[in-house]
Design an enzyme around this catalytic site. Structure first.
Site, mmCIF file in Angstrom:
data_model
loop_
_atom_site.group_PDB
_atom_site.id
_atom_site.type_symbol
_atom_site.label_atom_id
_atom_site.label_comp_id
_atom_site.label_asym_id
_atom_site.label_seq_id
_atom_site.Cartn_x
_atom_site.Cartn_y
_atom_site.Cartn_z
ATOM 1 N N THR A 193 5.346 -27.300 4.591
ATOM 2 C CA THR A 193 5.877 -28.639 4.839
ATOM 3 C C THR A 193 5.339 -29.646 3.827
ATOM 4 O OG1 THR A 193 5.666 -30.477 6.408
ATOM 5 C CG2 THR A 193 4.002 -28.804 6.550
ATOM 6 N N TYR A 234 -1.420 -30.723 13.005
ATOM 7 C CA TYR A 234 -0.324 -29.871 12.529
ATOM 8 C C TYR A 234 -0.404 -29.702 11.017
ATOM 9 C CZ TYR A 234 4.305 -28.787 10.622
ATOM 10 O OH TYR A 234 5.324 -28.251 9.882
ATOM 11 N N LYS A 271 -1.226 -26.380 8.666
ATOM 12 C CA LYS A 271 -0.294 -25.847 7.661
ATOM 13 C C LYS A 271 -0.972 -25.835 6.290
ATOM 14 C CE LYS A 271 3.486 -24.780 7.934
ATOM 15 N NZ LYS A 271 4.123 -23.462 8.234
HETATM 16 P P1 NAD Z 1 10.067 -24.174 15.417
HETATM 17 O O1 NAD Z 1 8.912 -24.697 16.195
HETATM 18 O O2 NAD Z 1 11.440 -24.573 15.809
HETATM 19 O O3 NAD Z 1 10.049 -22.570 15.427
HETATM 20 C C1 NAD Z 1 8.881 -21.835 15.262
HETATM 21 C C2 NAD Z 1 9.171 -20.401 15.682
HETATM 22 O O4 NAD Z 1 7.970 -19.632 15.481
HETATM 23 C C3 NAD Z 1 9.527 -20.253 17.163
HETATM 24 O O5 NAD Z 1 10.622 -19.389 17.309
HETATM 25 C C4 NAD Z 1 8.266 -19.661 17.787
HETATM 26 O O6 NAD Z 1 8.535 -18.839 18.921
HETATM 27 C C5 NAD Z 1 7.722 -18.854 16.635
HETATM 28 N N1 NAD Z 1 6.265 -18.645 16.729
HETATM 29 C C6 NAD Z 1 5.310 -19.553 17.047
HETATM 30 N N2 NAD Z 1 4.102 -18.981 17.026
HETATM 31 C C7 NAD Z 1 4.277 -17.686 16.662
HETATM 32 C C8 NAD Z 1 3.406 -16.592 16.446
HETATM 33 N N3 NAD Z 1 2.082 -16.719 16.619
HETATM 34 N N4 NAD Z 1 3.929 -15.412 16.065
HETATM 35 C C9 NAD Z 1 5.273 -15.258 15.910
HETATM 36 N N5 NAD Z 1 6.159 -16.263 16.115
HETATM 37 C C10 NAD Z 1 5.660 -17.472 16.473
HETATM 38 O O7 NAD Z 1 9.760 -24.556 13.904
HETATM 39 P P2 NAD Z 1 10.781 -24.859 12.723
HETATM 40 O O8 NAD Z 1 11.109 -26.304 12.739
HETATM 41 O O9 NAD Z 1 11.854 -23.856 12.737
HETATM 42 O O10 NAD Z 1 9.821 -24.615 11.475
HETATM 43 C C11 NAD Z 1 9.729 -23.331 10.857
HETATM 44 C C12 NAD Z 1 8.724 -23.393 9.725
HETATM 45 O O11 NAD Z 1 9.114 -24.381 8.798
HETATM 46 C C13 NAD Z 1 7.316 -23.788 10.190
HETATM 47 O O12 NAD Z 1 6.386 -23.038 9.459
HETATM 48 C C14 NAD Z 1 7.227 -25.263 9.844
HETATM 49 O O13 NAD Z 1 5.888 -25.641 9.595
HETATM 50 C C15 NAD Z 1 8.071 -25.321 8.601
HETATM 51 N N6 NAD Z 1 8.727 -26.610 8.313
HETATM 52 C C16 NAD Z 1 9.462 -27.243 9.281
HETATM 53 C C17 NAD Z 1 10.110 -28.438 8.974
HETATM 54 C C18 NAD Z 1 10.986 -29.156 9.984
HETATM 55 O O14 NAD Z 1 11.464 -30.256 9.697
HETATM 56 N N7 NAD Z 1 11.255 -28.582 11.149
HETATM 57 C C19 NAD Z 1 9.997 -28.988 7.693
HETATM 58 C C20 NAD Z 1 9.234 -28.296 6.723
HETATM 59 C C21 NAD Z 1 8.622 -27.103 7.057
#
Ligand code: NAD
Ligand code: TYD
Length: 355
Positions: free
Chosen positions: A132, A158, A162
């Site tokens: 992120t 958070y 990360k």
């Molecule tokens: P989300 O919270 O919607 O989904 C996370 C998924 O990971 C869920 O399905 C959850 O069940 C699974 N999970 C959690 N802990 C776990 C574990 N220990 N083992 C296996 N699975 C596990 O998150 P998202 O918004 O889809 O984000 C996905 C990735 O992208 C993350 O790494 C986040 O940091 C990154 N990210 C998100 C955004 C955003 O705007 N949402 C922006 C930049 C980066």
């Protein structure tokens, strides 16, 4: 085949759908199914044997090793994480466990697997770690956008967790030569977004006649990217990125939260007007600010454009219209999330498919 971790979450599910729409290479999707994991988002793949689901924790190195040995993937894409800043403020431990300790165990399992590969299979293997822009901290109004060289200054549990995971991934490249790629993306929005995050929360609350909570003065700025553009960027980095490098991914779409909420309200006014003919913006309510709230994020995405030729396809105006329309067309998905019914989806539909 490839491994996707966290593929039942918002971005992961969009990525799996996008991947299988673009090519036939199978995906093993490993997800712990926390509250944020929703297999209903992947219901369209129910009969598709290119999608193999395994419920599991990235922190379970034994399970990860078993799956790696069994399926012999050419790449692992790590989306799995705890992802909600507000939850990290209320309970940081799960963030340290999954994002830091979990990533470490995943790295160990991958290192052992990769060490045994030979020749081109070893050289061509990739771990792509999805991160992120929040690791870079907060910008003042006139600061230049984050480049890949910006120092890490995470401010929330958070973003700190990360950042720690990014550092571990980097160290496995530097120390062991593991072929890693890291992407640091701005705020995503689009279909299948859990309605605890700003944009889906506003849409869902507006339609339910509830208040639309704006933290503080609503002038915090985020850089918004349509989720399918994030998916295409990840595909591009996987294909052509240089190992050991990081790539910032963003939509050149900086907007204050209050503007976002007004835009969503005006789209809802157009597409699904309130019965009393009042505007949805009437429901806006200013609430106490988030602790340690970062003021501004902005991504300089010139490196991925220059080196890999990637650019977002959507503008904010086209992406947000598609998103609002998706929520209007998929109120059953929202209702199941709100009732918790999506949690039964595993038993109902996937019992015989879990690996
Ligand atoms: P989300 O919270 O919607 O989904 C996370 C998924 O990971 C869920 O399905 C959850 O069940 C699974 N999970 C959690 N802990 C776990 C574990 N220990 N083992 C296996 N699975 C596990 O998150 P998202 O918004 O889809 O984000 C996905 C990735 O992208 C993350 O790494 C986040 O940091 C990154 N990210 C998100 C955004 C955003 O705007 N949402 C922006 C930049 C980066
Ligand atoms: P969020 O979607 O939680 O993403 P992040 O904190 O990772 O950027 O929040 C986006 C912005 O919206 C952030 O500045 C906090 C703000 N916000 C509100 O004003 N009200 C809300 O109810 C939520 C969930 C977020």
């Amino acid at each position: 085949m490839i491994f996707v971790t966290g593929g039942a979450g918002f971005i992961g599910a969009n990525f799996v759908l996008d991947w299988l729409a673009e090519n036939d290479e199978p995906v093993v999707n490993i997800d712990k199914l926390t509250y944020a994991g929703n297999l209903e988002s992947l219901a369209s793949l129910q009969e598709d044997n290119r999608h193999i689901f395994a419920q599991g924790d990235i922190g379970d190195a034994g399970l990860m090793s078993e799956l790696l040995e069994k399926y012999q993937p050419r790449a692992v894409l790590n989306f799995a994480a705890e992802s909600h800043v507000d939850r990290s403020i209320h309970g940081p431990e799960a963030f340290v466990q999954t994002n830091v300790v979990g990533t470490f165990h995943l790295l160990e399992a991958i290192r052992a697997y990769w060490n045994k590969l030979e020749g081109t299979r070893k050289a061509d293997f990739r771990l792509l770690h999805v991160s992120t822009d929040e690791v870079y901290g907060s910008l003042a109004a006139d600061d230049p956008a984050f480049t890949e060289e910006h120092r890490y200054e995470p401010n929330s549990p958070y973003s700190a967790s990360k950042a720690a995971s990014d550092h571990l991934v980097r160290s496995y490249h530097h120390t062991y030569g593991l072929p890693v790629l890291t992407t640091n993306c701005s705020n995503n929005y689009g279909p299948f977004h859990f309605p605890e995050k700003l944009i889906p929360l506003i849409i869902v609350n507006a339609l339910a006649g509830k208040s639309l909570p704006i933290y503080g003065d609503g002038q915090q700025i985020r850089d918004w990217l349509y989720v399918k553009d994030h998916c295409s960027a990840i595909r591009r980095v996987l294909k052509a990125g240089t190992t050991g490098e990081t790539y910032n991914v963003g939509g050149w779409n900086e907007k204050p939260n209050l503007d976002i909420v007004h835009l969503v309200c005006s789209l809802l006014d157009e597409l699904c007007p309130r019965a009393d003919k009042q505007g949805y913006a009437e429901q806006i309510s200013f609430v106490t600010d988030r602790l340690g709230h970062d003021r501004r994020y902005a991504i300089d995405a010139r490196k991925i454009e220059r080196e890999l030729g990637w650019k977002p396809a959507e503008t904010f105006e086209t992406g947000i219209r598609k998103t609002v329309q998706w929520y209007l067309d998929n109120q059953g998905w929202v209702a199941n999330v709100q009732s918790g019914g999506y949690r039964d989806w595993v038993e109902k539909n996937y019992q015989d498919k879990i690996g």
